[in-house]
Design a protein around this motif. Structure first.
Motif, PDB file in Angstrom:
ATOM      1  N   MET A   1       0.811  -0.934  -0.211  1.00  0.00           N
ATOM      2  CA  MET A   1      -0.161  -0.038  -0.325  1.00  0.00           C
ATOM      3  C   MET A   1       0.516   1.503   0.340  1.00  0.00           C
ATOM      4  N   ALA A   2       2.008   1.046   0.544  1.00  0.00           N
ATOM      5  CA  ALA A   2       3.144   1.865   0.921  1.00  0.00           C
ATOM      6  C   ALA A   2       3.117   2.830  -0.239  1.00  0.00           C
ATOM      7  N   ILE A   3       4.018   1.594  -1.575  1.00  0.00           N
ATOM      8  CA  ILE A   3       4.845   2.017  -2.301  1.00  0.00           C
ATOM      9  C   ILE A   3       3.160   2.883  -3.667  1.00  0.00           C
ATOM     10  N   ALA A   4       2.349   2.093  -3.830  1.00  0.00           N
ATOM     11  CA  ALA A   4       1.068   2.585  -3.576  1.00  0.00           C
ATOM     12  C   ALA A   4       0.577   4.030  -3.945  1.00  0.00           C
ATOM     13  N   THR A   5       0.716   4.607  -2.518  1.00  0.00           N
ATOM     14  CA  THR A   5       0.817   5.990  -2.183  1.00  0.00           C
ATOM     15  C   THR A   5       2.191   6.832  -2.718  1.00  0.00           C
ATOM     16  N   ASN A   6       3.138   6.487  -2.646  1.00  0.00           N
ATOM     17  CA  ASN A   6       4.449   6.786  -2.839  1.00  0.00           C
ATOM     18  C   ASN A   6       4.344   6.878  -4.290  1.00  0.00           C
ATOM     19  N   PHE A   7       3.540   6.222  -5.147  1.00  0.00           N
ATOM     20  CA  PHE A   7       3.518   5.989  -6.789  1.00  0.00           C
ATOM     21  C   PHE A   7       2.524   7.808  -7.041  1.00  0.00           C
ATOM     22  N   LEU A   8       1.583   7.787  -5.906  1.00  0.00           N
ATOM     23  CA  LEU A   8       0.720   8.658  -6.312  1.00  0.00           C
ATOM     24  C   LEU A   8       1.346   9.887  -6.102  1.00  0.00           C
ATOM     25  N   LYS A   9       2.121  10.199  -4.828  1.00  0.00           N
ATOM     26  CA  LYS A   9       2.743  11.251  -4.764  1.00  0.00           C
ATOM     27  C   LYS A   9       3.775  11.794  -5.733  1.00  0.00           C
ATOM     28  N   PHE A  10       4.770  10.587  -6.452  1.00  0.00           N
ATOM     29  CA  PHE A  10       5.645  11.336  -7.110  1.00  0.00           C
ATOM     30  C   PHE A  10       5.488  10.386  -8.831  1.00  0.00           C
ATOM     31  N   PRO A  11       4.844  11.210  -9.672  1.00  0.00           N
ATOM     32  CA  PRO A  11       4.480  10.112 -10.932  1.00  0.00           C
ATOM     33  C   PRO A  11       5.479  10.154 -11.474  1.00  0.00           C
ATOM     34  N   GLN A  12       7.050  10.962 -11.287  1.00  0.00           N
ATOM     35  CA  GLN A  12       8.269  10.299 -11.626  1.00  0.00           C
ATOM     36  C   GLN A  12       8.709   9.170 -11.304  1.00  0.00           C
ATOM     37  N   LYS A  30      -6.314   6.886 -23.985  1.00  0.00           N
ATOM     38  CA  LYS A  30      -7.383   8.403 -23.919  1.00  0.00           C
ATOM     39  C   LYS A  30      -6.745   9.318 -22.876  1.00  0.00           C
ATOM     40  N   ARG A  31      -6.931  10.743 -22.911  1.00  0.00           N
ATOM     41  CA  ARG A  31      -6.304  12.268 -22.298  1.00  0.00           C
ATOM     42  C   ARG A  31      -6.664  11.902 -20.709  1.00  0.00           C
ATOM     43  N   PRO A  32      -5.935  11.664 -20.247  1.00  0.00           N
ATOM     44  CA  PRO A  32      -6.753  11.413 -18.412  1.00  0.00           C
ATOM     45  C   PRO A  32      -7.135  12.520 -17.779  1.00  0.00           C
ATOM     46  N   SER A  33      -8.845  12.623 -17.175  1.00  0.00           N
ATOM     47  CA  SER A  33      -8.969  13.700 -16.552  1.00  0.00           C
ATOM     48  C   SER A  33      -8.940  14.252 -15.612  1.00  0.00           C
ATOM     49  N   THR A  34      -8.222  13.634 -15.102  1.00  0.00           N
ATOM     50  CA  THR A  34      -7.347  14.724 -13.759  1.00  0.00           C
ATOM     51  C   THR A  34      -5.973  14.704 -13.162  1.00  0.00           C
ATOM     52  N   ARG A  35      -5.876  15.653 -13.115  1.00  0.00           N
ATOM     53  CA  ARG A  35      -4.198  16.267 -12.309  1.00  0.00           C
ATOM     54  C   ARG A  35      -3.041  15.127 -11.883  1.00  0.00           C
ATOM     55  N   ARG A  36      -3.413  14.230 -11.010  1.00  0.00           N
ATOM     56  CA  ARG A  36      -2.656  12.880 -11.428  1.00  0.00           C
ATOM     57  C   ARG A  36      -2.167  12.791 -11.635  1.00  0.00           C
ATOM     58  N   GLY A  37      -3.797  12.207 -13.127  1.00  0.00           N
ATOM     59  CA  GLY A  37      -3.635  11.429 -13.837  1.00  0.00           C
ATOM     60  C   GLY A  37      -2.349  12.418 -15.614  1.00  0.00           C
ATOM     61  N   ARG A  38      -3.066  13.250 -15.676  1.00  0.00           N
ATOM     62  CA  ARG A  38      -2.433  13.971 -16.367  1.00  0.00           C
ATOM     63  C   ARG A  38      -0.937  13.830 -16.694  1.00  0.00           C
ATOM     64  N   ALA A  39      -0.131  14.135 -14.537  1.00  0.00           N
ATOM     65  CA  ALA A  39       1.176  14.341 -15.096  1.00  0.00           C
ATOM     66  C   ALA A  39       2.112  12.965 -14.496  1.00  0.00           C
ATOM     67  N   PHE A  40       0.936  11.508 -14.567  1.00  0.00           N
ATOM     68  CA  PHE A  40       1.672  10.532 -14.860  1.00  0.00           C
ATOM     69  C   PHE A  40       1.797  10.379 -16.149  1.00  0.00           C
ATOM     70  N   ARG A  41       0.593  11.122 -16.867  1.00  0.00           N
ATOM     71  CA  ARG A  41       0.974  10.804 -18.124  1.00  0.00           C
ATOM     72  C   ARG A  41       2.450  11.735 -18.950  1.00  0.00           C
ATOM     73  N   SER A  42       2.035  12.328 -18.787  1.00  0.00           N
ATOM     74  CA  SER A  42       3.174  13.765 -19.156  1.00  0.00           C
ATOM     75  C   SER A  42       4.412  13.178 -18.855  1.00  0.00           C
ATOM     76  N   HIS A  43       5.079  12.377 -17.736  1.00  0.00           N
ATOM     77  CA  HIS A  43       6.343  11.554 -17.342  1.00  0.00           C
ATOM     78  C   HIS A  43       6.177  10.681 -17.943  1.00  0.00           C
ATOM     79  N   ILE A  44       5.433   9.855 -18.304  1.00  0.00           N
ATOM     80  CA  ILE A  44       6.538   8.882 -19.375  1.00  0.00           C
ATOM     81  C   ILE A  44       5.949   8.969 -20.485  1.00  0.00           C
ATOM     82  N   ALA A  45       4.699   9.996 -20.899  1.00  0.00           N
ATOM     83  CA  ALA A  45       5.517   9.921 -22.879  1.00  0.00           C
ATOM     84  C   ALA A  45       6.651  11.195 -22.426  1.00  0.00           C
TER      85      ALA A  45
END
Length: 111
Positions: A1-12, A30-45
């Protein structure tokens, strides 16, 4: 659970896991609608562009036994098609009368 929360805090941190070639990249959805989802997608890209991740298409390998079975099935289908007779439904049907059939069976008492 701690790993998942860590990934939510730091999408990079999650984005850095992507260079492992484990399968098809799923970042191009498709384009994510949440701030975290957009940050995660931009880091992945950004990581995909920096690393140049390319997933080469894998050619399908068909076993030889399957090819042989398909060839035999096609040959059988060809033989069955050649052995089929064509029925002419336009021609009048020739049906012997019931009395002729009884006479042909040798039951002359019925005639």
């Amino acid at each position: 659970m701690a790993i998942a929360t860590n990934f939510l805090k730091f999408p990079q941190a999650m984005a850095l896991q992507l260079p492992l070639r484990l399968g098809k990249p799923v970042w191009n959805t498709k384009r994510p609608s949440t701030r975290r989802g957009r940050a995660f997608r931009s880091h992945i890209a950004a990581v995909v562009k920096a690393v140049g991740l390319r997933v080469a298409p894998v050619a399908k390998v068909v076993p030889q036994w399957w090819k042989d079975a398909k060839a035999k099935a096609r040959a059988l289908a060809k033989e069955v098609k050649a052995d089929c007779i064509e029925l002419d439904f336009a021609a009048p049907a020739k049906r012997p009368s019931l009395m002729r059939q009884i006479a042909a069976m040798g039951l002359s008492a019925w005639v």
